[in-house]
Motif scaffolding. Structure first.
Motif, PDB file in Angstrom:
ATOM      1  N   LYS A  40       0.826  -1.214   0.000  1.00  0.00           N
ATOM      2  CA  LYS A  40       0.000   0.000   0.000  1.00  0.00           C
ATOM      3  C   LYS A  40       0.856   1.258   0.000  1.00  0.00           C
ATOM      4  N   THR A  41       1.776   1.317   0.956  1.00  0.00           N
ATOM      5  CA  THR A  41       2.614   2.511   1.064  1.00  0.00           C
ATOM      6  C   THR A  41       3.426   2.731  -0.210  1.00  0.00           C
ATOM      7  N   THR A  42       3.967   1.653  -0.731  1.00  0.00           N
ATOM      8  CA  THR A  42       4.755   1.765  -1.961  1.00  0.00           C
ATOM      9  C   THR A  42       3.912   2.365  -3.085  1.00  0.00           C
ATOM     10  N   PRO A  80       1.609  11.067   4.742  1.00  0.00           N
ATOM     11  CA  PRO A  80       2.413   9.842   4.642  1.00  0.00           C
ATOM     12  C   PRO A  80       2.211   8.942   5.863  1.00  0.00           C
ATOM     13  N   GLU A  81       2.611   7.698   5.702  1.00  0.00           N
ATOM     14  CA  GLU A  81       2.558   6.735   6.801  1.00  0.00           C
ATOM     15  C   GLU A  81       3.386   7.256   7.980  1.00  0.00           C
ATOM     16  N   ASP A  82       2.915   7.026   9.175  1.00  0.00           N
ATOM     17  CA  ASP A  82       3.601   7.448  10.405  1.00  0.00           C
ATOM     18  C   ASP A  82       3.725   8.962  10.559  1.00  0.00           C
ATOM     19  N   LEU A 156      -4.258   9.301   1.994  1.00  0.00           N
ATOM     20  CA  LEU A 156      -3.995   9.146   3.422  1.00  0.00           C
ATOM     21  C   LEU A 156      -3.471   7.738   3.677  1.00  0.00           C
ATOM     22  N   ASP A 157      -2.280   7.645   4.227  1.00  0.00           N
ATOM     23  CA  ASP A 157      -1.675   6.331   4.469  1.00  0.00           C
ATOM     24  C   ASP A 157      -1.806   5.978   5.953  1.00  0.00           C
ATOM     25  N   GLU A 158      -2.688   5.078   6.249  1.00  0.00           N
ATOM     26  CA  GLU A 158      -2.946   4.641   7.631  1.00  0.00           C
ATOM     27  C   GLU A 158      -3.181   5.841   8.555  1.00  0.00           C
ATOM     28  N   PRO A 159      -4.196   6.632   8.270  1.00  0.00           N
ATOM     29  CA  PRO A 159      -4.328   7.913   8.981  1.00  0.00           C
ATOM     30  C   PRO A 159      -4.687   7.793  10.465  1.00  0.00           C
TER      31      PRO A 159
HETATM   32 MG   LIG Z   1       2.264   0.923   4.821  1.00  0.00          MG
END
Ligand SMILES: [Mg+2]
Ligand SMILES: Nc1ncnc2c1ncn2[C@@H]1O[C@H](COP(=O)(O)OP(=O)(O)O)[C@@H](O)[C@H]1O
Lengths: 313, 239
Positions: A40-42, A80-82, A156-159
């Motif tokens: 997903k993030t990629t 972004p994630e995190d 939104l990455d893992e918001p």
């Molecule tokens: Mg990810």
């Protein structure tokens, strides 16, 4: 709005994204659902121009991310994630920086900052150093950053990862609200998250798209018993009478024809894996077997690997 | 341009959001004053030459300390993803970081202007030499900064970036030293000398601004800034 075609990305040792294609339609809130490490993030990083793909294309609002990255970046707001942040900056300084980098100056900049502070309920944290804020407030700063230029598209990455239940509810409400006027793509490995926020879901697993549709459709599909995909070079008039006469094949459908090959989905009796029987049948009949795989396994496996509990962090 | 200015402001402000920037300035000033007055009283000359000839050594630690965070921290904290998904071009971002470091050096050097001023009050000061030396110091600093930035780009954290930057600079500096060159055959030595950072500063410290020296520093900057841009491309590939 976002067109992803045949996207492939490998890191030195892992194939993170493997020829995926999908479309995010204008105005929809799309859930990008998959277990950890699914890719997903990629994928999001390639859409935002942070990473370059090995193969495939991404266009955003008609602009190709490789040849016109600035046009693409202007249209996207990205969390972004995190949620990385410049911790030593004050909220004001950070939003100021992002607004200017996005070409906003003077009164337009001040208006934009006021608008996102209001939207994310950060008005009283404006003068605080980001480092001193709680996780929930930091998440809002990340969202404020993503919204500063009022982008038509929000990624939104893992918001909600790492937030407590109250904060999760707040962020999800905000996402739902934003989804009324924006195209949103939200990645998550948490099943209830897509239930709470999105209208359509794409499931990604091991770098491939496992399924897409509404969550209800997908859950239904996952519980329907396994589907075997069979692809042969041989024409239907030769194959189908044989399939018909096998007692262990409950049903079959021809779903595609491509380059002189035909694809069927088949169902066996409940709980029985008929792949080996099919293989033997093909050998017996002298069929040219191109592909044979079990679909439910992936979808079911994906669902099993998803987090179904809230606030695990 | 706008992007460069935006990144410049962010980077320059970062020097002063923690005590680090102030500490650097104080240490730099104390060190240069000490070096200067040591030369001043020992040699008894109203000259800034001794001070300038030691500047490359001070910069050797001072400048990698300025650049060490530039990329390494962005990468470690993940903020690189914010920076590189803003609608900014890579060269704009790099230029902003480089110029912020440069501005910090300019500020430090401005604060040392008290030295030539106090000398001029006591004795005869050759202002032409002073101006030439300061200009030379800026070129030297630019070269060091580009090397330090590249070191930060290829380092996982700021400590490594600092050490690597200092080692790179030291290496280039050594190339021009007589006692290093003496170990090579004359033909090779002449070539090596040309690549030495220190060799080119010697004439500048004497107050002579030579176009060849300036070209040398500009090419060092060009090479390392280019390498830095290539690092940014490598990050995009996922390396
Ligand atoms: Mg990810
Ligand atoms: N920078 C990287 N270097 C090497 N492998 C990576 C890197 N980033 C991700 N991966 C690998 O690529 C795969 C997909 O990761 P990712 O896109 O982060 O998935 P997700 O966001 O769905 O958890 C995983 O196997 C992960 O370990």
């Amino acid at each position: 709005m976002i067109e992803v075609r045949d996207l492939t990305k490998a890191y030195s040792t892992t194939l993170a994204v493997d020829h995926i294609s999908f479309t995010v339609r204008k105005g929809e809130v799309l859930g990008f659902l998959g277990p950890n490490g699914a890719g997903k993030t990629t994928t999001l990083r390639i859409i935002t121009g942070y990473l370059l793909p090995d193969e495939g294309t991404v266009t955003v609002d008609g602009y190709d991310v490789l040849s016109q990255p600035l046009q693409v970046k202007q249209r996207i707001g990205y969390l972004p994630e995190d949620n990385p942040l410049y911790l030593e900056m004050k909220v004001r300084e950070y939003l100021d920086f992002v607004a200017e980098a996005r070409g906003l100056t003077g009164a337009r900049k001040r208006d934009a900052i006021d608008r996102v502070l209001h939207l994310t309920n950060l008005e009283d944290k404006y003068r605080k150093t980001i480092e001193t804020l709680s996780k929930g407030y930091r998440q809002r700063v990340g969202l404020a950053q993503a919204l500063i230029h009022d982008p038509p598209i929000l990624l939104l990455d893992e918001p909600t990862s790492g937030l407590d239940p109250t904060q999760i509810v707040e962020i999800r409400n905000l996402i739902r609200e934003l989804g009324r006027e924006k195209t949103v793509m939200l990645s998550t490995h948490i099943l209830p998250e897509v239930q709470a926020t999105t209208s359509r879901v794409i499931i990604i697993n091991r770098g491939r798209i496992a399924a897409s549709g509404t969550l209800d459709e997908l859950l239904q599909k996952a519980s329907e018993g396994e589907v075997i995909h069979l692809e042969l070079r041989n024409p239907p008039q030769e194959v189908e009478p044989v399939l018909q006469s096998q007692p262990w094949i409950e049903s079959f459908h021809r779903i595609a024809e491509e380059d002189g090959a035909y694809r069927w989905t088949l169902r066996g009796p409940e709980g029985k894996d008929i792949r080996e029987d099919l293989y033997r049948l093909a050998v017996e009949q002298g069929w040219t077997l191109r592909e044979l795989w079990r679909e439910r396994a992936t979808l079911e496996e994906v669902f099993l690997n998803l987090t179904t509990e809230e606030a695990t962090a | 341009m706008r992007g460069t200015w935006t990144v410049f402001k962010k980077e320059f402000r970062e020097f002063f959001t923690s005590p680090t920037g102030y500490i650097y300035l104080v240490v730099f000033l104390v060190l240069t004053q000490w070096l200067f007055f040591r030369g001043f009283f020992v040699i008894g000359q109203a000259s800034v030459r001794g001070y300038f000839s030691l500047l490359p050594w001070v910069f050797l630690l001072f400048i990698p300390a300025i650049t060490m965070r530039a990329w390494a921290e962005e990468r470690r904290n993940g903020t690189l993803e914010i920076l590189m998904t803003l609608p900014l071009r890579d060269p704009e971002i790099l230029a902003g970081k480089f110029l912020a470091g440069f501005a910090f050096v300019v500020l430090s050097l401005l604060l040392t202007l008290t030295l030539p001023i106090s000398v001029s009050l006591i004795g005869n000061l050759d202002w032409g030499q002073v101006v030439a030396s300061y200009l030379g110091a800026l070129f030297l600093a630019g070269a060091y900064l580009s090397i330090g930035l590249f070191a930060s780009a290829i380092s996982a954290n700021q400590i490594v970036a600092f050490l690597l930057g200092a080692v790179f600079v030291f290496f280039f500096f050594l190339l021009g030293m007589d006692w290093v060159l003496a170990t090579f055959p004359p033909g090779v030595a002449a070539v090596l000398q040309y690549f030495g950072l220190g060799y080119h500063f010697e004439s500048i410290a004497r107050g002579v601004l030579d176009l060849r020296d300036i070209l040398y520093y500009l090419s060092v900057m060009a090479v390392f800034l280019y390498l830095n841009l290539r690092s940014m491309e490598v990050w995009r590939i996922g390396g």
